[in-house]
Design a protein around this motif. Sequence first.
Motif, PDB file in Angstrom:
ATOM      1  N   ALA A  96       1.468  20.144 -67.075  1.00 41.60           N
ATOM      2  CA  ALA A  96       2.804  19.966 -67.576  1.00 41.60           C
ATOM      3  C   ALA A  96       2.997  19.486 -69.141  1.00 41.60           C
ATOM      4  O   ALA A  96       3.781  20.049 -69.862  1.00 41.60           O
ATOM      5  N   GLU A  97       1.901  18.632 -69.387  1.00 39.32           N
ATOM      6  CA  GLU A  97       1.858  18.244 -70.715  1.00 39.32           C
ATOM      7  C   GLU A  97       1.517  19.428 -71.769  1.00 39.32           C
ATOM      8  O   GLU A  97       2.004  19.704 -72.940  1.00 39.32           O
ATOM      9  N   GLN A 139       4.388  21.440 -71.852  1.00 44.02           N
ATOM     10  CA  GLN A 139       5.605  20.976 -72.885  1.00 44.02           C
ATOM     11  C   GLN A 139       5.055  21.292 -74.263  1.00 44.02           C
ATOM     12  O   GLN A 139       5.999  21.629 -75.337  1.00 44.02           O
ATOM     13  N   ARG A 153      11.421  28.813 -76.326  1.00 51.36           N
ATOM     14  CA  ARG A 153      11.123  27.902 -75.481  1.00 51.36           C
ATOM     15  C   ARG A 153      11.453  27.995 -74.067  1.00 51.36           C
ATOM     16  O   ARG A 153      10.777  27.669 -73.120  1.00 51.36           O
ATOM     17  N   ALA A 202       8.960  28.115 -70.576  1.00 53.03           N
ATOM     18  CA  ALA A 202       9.400  27.351 -69.357  1.00 53.03           C
ATOM     19  C   ALA A 202       9.484  27.932 -68.307  1.00 53.03           C
ATOM     20  O   ALA A 202       8.951  27.665 -67.082  1.00 53.03           O
ATOM     21  N   GLU A 250       8.404  17.495 -62.937  1.00 58.90           N
ATOM     22  CA  GLU A 250       7.694  18.310 -64.351  1.00 58.90           C
ATOM     23  C   GLU A 250       8.773  19.166 -64.646  1.00 58.90           C
ATOM     24  O   GLU A 250       9.064  19.503 -65.924  1.00 58.90           O
ATOM     25  N   ALA A 303      11.480  17.657 -66.589  1.00 58.44           N
ATOM     26  CA  ALA A 303      11.222  17.397 -68.019  1.00 58.44           C
ATOM     27  C   ALA A 303      11.267  18.465 -68.882  1.00 58.44           C
ATOM     28  O   ALA A 303      11.678  18.322 -70.034  1.00 58.44           O
ATOM     29  N   LEU A 304      10.949  19.685 -68.528  1.00 61.36           N
ATOM     30  CA  LEU A 304      10.937  20.950 -69.289  1.00 61.36           C
ATOM     31  C   LEU A 304      12.457  21.241 -69.581  1.00 61.36           C
ATOM     32  O   LEU A 304      12.757  21.603 -70.849  1.00 61.36           O
ATOM     33  N   ILE A 355      13.581  19.503 -72.745  1.00 62.60           N
ATOM     34  CA  ILE A 355      13.079  19.887 -74.039  1.00 62.60           C
ATOM     35  C   ILE A 355      13.442  21.358 -74.322  1.00 62.60           C
ATOM     36  O   ILE A 355      13.402  21.849 -75.437  1.00 62.60           O
ATOM     37  N   THR A 356      13.901  21.928 -73.467  1.00 58.85           N
ATOM     38  CA  THR A 356      14.563  23.509 -73.652  1.00 58.85           C
ATOM     39  C   THR A 356      16.181  23.362 -73.761  1.00 58.85           C
ATOM     40  O   THR A 356      16.622  24.365 -74.109  1.00 58.85           O
TER      41      THR A 356
END
Length: 258
Positions: free
Chosen positions: A104-105, A108, A233, A237, A248, A251-252, A255-256
């Motif tokens: 996941a990191e 991202q 992006r 994702a 996770e 979280a994506l 940021i999208t």
Amino acid sequence: MTPTHSFTPAVPVLTYQRIVEQVESAILSGEIPVGTQLSSERDLMVQFGVSRPTVREALRVLQSMGLIEPKPGTRGGPVVLAPTPETLERSFRAMLGTASLGLAELVQFRIVLDGSASELAAVLHTEDQLERMRQAVTRMREAAEGADGAQASDAEFADADLAFHRTVWEASGNQVLQLSGQAVAGALRALVQRDLERGSGESAVRLDSARIDSGLFEAIERRDSAEAGRIARNAIADRFSSMLTEEERRALAAITAG
């Protein structure tokens, strides 16, 4: 009083590791510039006060890290290398393999990289870069449409896909984005390939990827940086969301968004 912290036994550091630390620090700080030839093994033995096998082990480790390469036929030692995507890629893959870095990191990180690179490429691209993107997208589409599961089609599609994204990173005009983008993409490529090889729907996956990259190319071509960033992006994702947990994926989405 009950102790509040537990310590692990102290582990002695091998001599060659001390040499590696010193040389690595000097290279990364710029004290030893890229292209510089290190001293010979004999001179390094004298400088560090160690045996030849110790020096050779240190040099072997530094070479495996991608920091130096041997220079056969010369009187000096190995040459200091510039950072490469392959160097970073090996680090990312090693970290994934040892679970010190989560998938996941890494996903991202690539979302941030690709989004920023695509936004910059939309503004800064040259006509030559645009033409190379166009050719790569065409090759992707042809490989996807003509694919019947053959390995040749897989290779052609993967090569065209990589060529497209390499050109986007190049067109960003940012060497850090270009270097990091290629490294992260390389580390994730094995996962993508494994996903494609699951069998059902692999042609559909290629066609969908070609369609998305075509849309990204069109946004870059018309210099729509906001749309280019959004497409890039969301594409990353969507590509990896099935490999992540629900948390996770949230979280994506953060940021999208936008």
